[in-house]
Design a protein around this motif. Structure first.
Motif, short mmCIF file in Angstrom:
data_model
loop_
_atom_site.label_atom_id
_atom_site.label_comp_id
_atom_site.label_asym_id
_atom_site.label_seq_id
_atom_site.Cartn_x
_atom_site.Cartn_y
_atom_site.Cartn_z
N TYR A 165 45.91 36.93 42.93
CA TYR A 165 46.10 38.00 43.93
C TYR A 165 46.57 39.17 43.32
O TYR A 165 46.23 40.31 43.29
N THR A 166 47.86 38.86 42.45
CA THR A 166 48.40 40.10 41.86
C THR A 166 47.43 40.81 40.75
O THR A 166 47.43 41.97 40.86
N PHE A 167 46.94 39.92 39.90
CA PHE A 167 46.06 40.22 39.18
C PHE A 167 44.82 41.20 39.77
O PHE A 167 44.45 42.36 39.39
N ALA A 168 44.41 40.66 40.85
CA ALA A 168 43.16 41.39 41.71
C ALA A 168 43.82 42.85 42.14
O ALA A 168 42.85 43.80 41.98
N GLN A 169 44.80 42.70 42.60
CA GLN A 169 45.37 43.95 43.17
C GLN A 169 45.35 44.97 42.08
O GLN A 169 45.22 46.30 42.29
N LEU A 170 45.93 44.48 40.76
CA LEU A 170 46.12 45.76 39.73
C LEU A 170 44.81 46.16 39.38
O LEU A 170 44.59 47.36 39.21
N CYS A 171 43.64 45.08 39.34
CA CYS A 171 42.17 45.52 39.00
C CYS A 171 41.54 46.52 39.80
O CYS A 171 40.99 47.81 39.31
N VAL A 172 42.00 46.27 41.25
CA VAL A 172 41.22 47.09 42.32
C VAL A 172 41.95 48.45 42.22
O VAL A 172 40.99 49.34 42.21
#
Length: 197
Positions: free
Chosen positions: A76-83
């Protein structure tokens, strides 16, 4: 797709790596509201919301493709950063509408700061003379942003104007929180002479 409901994100990524292509579709659907909220928060930087959502979905797909459970934080944290990073990059490239944020008031001091001042530059109820003076002042501030701020400082102020906190800004820009705080302090000092006049 309901068959994936009991899996953790990390387990789903494992299934995706093993060739279950529909896992990517499941994760894209699961996190589409995350993308929508990030796109909406960056709307004031310019661009059409649907375009930003599309860019965010591309960032989400990159997160699914590139996530490494052994190296990165939770998915989730990685996805937030990528988005966020993908949307921010798209906004920066989109016609260089760099002055759009100046039409809105968002404090760079933070909501609870005693230093906070209302630096809005115009109002729809102003008379024509005040509108013209506000326009001249806006141009002065825009010029100051271009000439006085470094690239890092411009990036920090743009992200701060979307309402992002220090930690999120530092993750997107790949800097530590202290350098983001230092950049904001420099911005405040540089812009003070333009805002107080």
């Amino acid at each position: 797709m309901d068959k994936y409901n009991d899996y953790t994100d990390e387990e789903l990524i494992g299934l995706y790596r093993e060739g279950e292509e529909e896992v990517a579709e499941y994760l894209m659907e699961k996190y589409k509201n995350l993308v929508r909220s990030k796109a909406t928060s960056m709307f004031i930087l310019g661009g059409d919301t649907q375009d930003l959502i599309q860019e965010g979905m591309i960032g989400l797909f990159k997160a699914v493709r590139d996530y490494d459970p052994g190296r990165d934080a939770c998915f989730y944290t990685f996805a937030q950063l990528c988005v966020s990073r993908n949307i921010f990059t798209a906004v920066q490239k989109s016609g260089r509408k760099k002055h759009a944020p100046l039409n809105y008031y968002v404090s760079i001091y933070g909501a609870d700061s005693d230093e906070e001042k209302d630096y809005s530059v115009s109002s729809q109820n102003d008379n024509p003379e005040n509108i013209m003076l506000s326009k001249e002042r806006l141009e002065q501030i825009e010029q100051a942003l271009e000439t006085e701020l470094s690239l890092l400082e411009r990036q920090v102020v743009q992200l701060r104007m979307t309402g992002m906190g220090y930690d999120e800004i530092s993750r997107i820009l790949g800097r530590d929180s202290k350098s983001v705080d230092n950049a904001l302090q420099r911005i405040k000092n540089k812009m003070k002479k333009y805002m107080d006049c």
